[in-house]
Design a protein around this motif. Structure first.
Motif, short mmCIF file in Angstrom:
data_model
loop_
_atom_site.label_atom_id
_atom_site.label_comp_id
_atom_site.label_asym_id
_atom_site.label_seq_id
_atom_site.Cartn_x
_atom_site.Cartn_y
_atom_site.Cartn_z
N ILE A 58 0.97 -1.28 -0.05
CA ILE A 58 0.05 0.00 -0.05
C ILE A 58 0.99 1.33 0.03
CG2 ILE A 58 -1.60 1.35 1.34
CD1 ILE A 58 -3.16 -1.28 2.14
N CYS A 59 2.11 1.15 0.93
CA CYS A 59 2.96 2.31 0.78
C CYS A 59 4.16 2.12 -0.13
CB CYS A 59 3.35 2.72 2.21
SG CYS A 59 2.14 3.41 3.16
N HIS A 60 4.78 0.73 -0.12
CA HIS A 60 5.72 0.62 -0.64
C HIS A 60 6.11 -0.04 -2.02
CE1 HIS A 60 8.39 1.20 2.91
NE2 HIS A 60 7.60 0.48 3.74
N SER A 61 4.71 0.21 -2.77
CA SER A 61 4.64 -0.03 -4.14
C SER A 61 5.31 1.26 -4.73
CB SER A 61 3.39 -0.15 -4.81
OG SER A 61 2.53 0.72 -4.25
N LEU A 62 5.33 2.57 -3.98
CA LEU A 62 5.66 3.74 -4.49
C LEU A 62 7.12 4.16 -4.06
CD1 LEU A 62 2.57 5.98 -3.70
CD2 LEU A 62 3.30 5.46 -6.08
N PHE A 63 7.69 3.54 -3.05
CA PHE A 63 8.89 3.82 -2.69
C PHE A 63 9.65 2.50 -1.81
CE2 PHE A 63 6.13 5.52 0.43
CZ PHE A 63 6.68 5.03 1.60
N PRO A 64 10.93 2.21 -2.03
CA PRO A 64 11.42 1.13 -1.58
C PRO A 64 11.36 0.81 0.05
CG PRO A 64 12.85 2.24 -3.00
CD PRO A 64 11.65 3.12 -2.76
N GLN A 65 11.58 -0.10 0.61
CA GLN A 65 11.83 -0.56 2.19
C GLN A 65 13.31 -0.07 2.31
OE1 GLN A 65 10.10 -4.21 3.01
NE2 GLN A 65 8.23 -3.70 1.97
N THR A 66 13.55 1.00 2.39
CA THR A 66 14.90 1.32 2.72
C THR A 66 14.97 2.86 3.56
OG1 THR A 66 15.41 2.46 0.59
CG2 THR A 66 16.28 0.23 1.11
N PRO A 67 15.92 3.09 4.14
CA PRO A 67 15.76 4.46 4.99
C PRO A 67 16.01 5.52 3.87
CG PRO A 67 17.25 2.66 6.22
CD PRO A 67 16.95 2.21 4.70
N GLY A 68 15.19 6.53 4.03
CA GLY A 68 15.35 7.83 3.20
C GLY A 68 14.90 7.52 1.82
N SER A 69 14.21 6.39 1.60
CA SER A 69 13.59 6.20 0.46
C SER A 69 12.58 7.22 -0.16
CB SER A 69 13.16 4.77 0.15
OG SER A 69 11.95 4.74 1.02
N LEU A 70 11.87 7.85 0.69
CA LEU A 70 10.95 8.81 0.23
C LEU A 70 11.51 9.93 -0.50
CD1 LEU A 70 7.79 8.68 0.66
CD2 LEU A 70 8.07 9.63 2.99
N ASP A 71 12.67 10.49 0.07
CA ASP A 71 13.13 11.75 -0.38
C ASP A 71 13.96 11.37 -1.51
OD1 ASP A 71 12.28 13.45 1.64
OD2 ASP A 71 13.95 13.41 2.69
N GLN A 72 14.69 10.05 -1.68
CA GLN A 72 15.37 9.75 -2.84
C GLN A 72 14.62 9.66 -3.88
OE1 GLN A 72 17.33 6.17 -1.26
NE2 GLN A 72 18.74 7.35 0.04
N SER A 73 13.41 9.06 -3.92
CA SER A 73 12.35 8.61 -4.80
C SER A 73 12.03 10.15 -5.49
CB SER A 73 11.08 7.95 -4.33
OG SER A 73 11.62 6.49 -3.91
N LYS A 74 11.82 10.90 -4.61
CA LYS A 74 11.22 12.37 -5.04
C LYS A 74 12.36 12.98 -5.90
CE LYS A 74 8.68 13.72 -1.10
NZ LYS A 74 8.16 14.95 -0.07
N GLU A 75 13.83 12.88 -5.42
CA GLU A 75 15.09 13.33 -5.97
C GLU A 75 15.14 12.88 -7.49
OE1 GLU A 75 18.25 13.04 -3.31
OE2 GLU A 75 17.14 14.51 -2.15
N ASN A 76 15.01 11.40 -7.57
CA ASN A 76 15.24 10.70 -8.82
C ASN A 76 13.94 10.66 -9.81
OD1 ASN A 76 13.72 8.52 -7.96
ND2 ASN A 76 15.48 7.39 -7.32
N GLY A 77 12.85 11.27 -9.11
CA GLY A 77 11.73 11.42 -9.97
C GLY A 77 10.76 10.59 -10.22
N THR A 78 10.96 9.17 -9.47
CA THR A 78 10.04 8.14 -9.58
C THR A 78 8.58 8.54 -8.84
OG1 THR A 78 11.94 7.15 -8.21
CG2 THR A 78 10.21 5.65 -9.30
#
Ligand code: HEC
Ligand code: HEC
Ligand code: HEC
Length: 114
Positions: A58-78
């Motif tokens: 529900i959450c992790h289909s959008l960003f991986p199960q790793t620390p900081g992944s929310l910010d990283q995914s925004k940075e890399n445009g995912t």
């Protein structure tokens, strides 16, 4: 005593399979502080939400199960800024409110604190 041996072995076996299953899944931190941009930080109860959501995806289909992944995914445009907030967090809180169930914050200051 001889009759007991298989039962003891079974118990030990079940204990260790259950144990290794629990160990195999890294459920991450119990609670965390999320980056909420200029609106302020968001205190997030991760394990409580795992129990509510039941499905990690529900959450992790959008960003991986790793620390900081929310910010990283925004940075890399995912994902886009506020995408998780709107399509995951707020969506569920609003749906549960509508359904008349216990729900989480739906106002900015309910989640964001400075
Ligand atoms: C309601 C949303 C949500 C659900 C459901 C959820 N997580 Fe997370 N998870 C997050 C957020 C948010 C982060 C933080 C990402 C970051 O640091 O940018 C995170 C981070 C993690 C991390 C990284 C380690 C850490 O502690 O920072 C792991 C591991 C993890 N989750 C595992 C899981 C597992 C396993 C499940 C299902 C049992 C699950 N999560 C369910 C939102 C969720
Ligand atoms: C249910 C909790 C929740 C509520 C309610 C909420 N937010 Fe958020 N907000 C988040 C989370 C989590 C993030 C980080 C993930 C993301 O960007 O999707 C975030 C991110 C943001 C960001 C930063 C985006 C970026 O990357 O620059 C802004 C700005 C923001 N929210 C504004 C608001 C405003 C304005 C409101 C009220 C209308 C609001 N939020 C309500 C949880 C919430
Ligand atoms: C599957 C549904 C669901 C999703 C997805 C979800 N929440 Fe919630 N959230 C809830 C429910 C239900 C509660 C109320 C729990 C309670 O009061 O027992 C809650 C409570 C909260 C609270 C208040 C916690 C407290 O201590 O009172 C915050 C903050 C929150 N959620 C933030 C978030 C953020 C940030 C996300 C996205 C990363 C998110 N939620 C995603 C269902 C959800």
């Amino acid at each position: 005593m001889k009759r007991l041996t298989p039962i003891v072995l079974l118990t030990v076996f079940l204990f260790f399979t259950g144990y290794s299953y629990a160990m195999a899944q890294n459920t991450g931190k119990k609670s965390m502080v999320l980056n909420g941009g200029n609106k302020g930080i968001v205190n997030f109860e991760h394990h409580m939400h795992q129990a509510i959501a039941k499905d990690c995806a529900i959450c992790h289909s959008l960003f991986p199960q790793t620390p900081g992944s929310l910010d990283q995914s925004k940075e890399n445009g995912t994902i886009k800024a506020k995408q998780v907030m709107n399509t995951v967090c707020l969506k569920c809180h609003r749906d549960m409110k509508k359904a008349g169930e216990k729900f989480g914050p739906v106002s900015c200051s309910g989640c964001h604190t400075k």
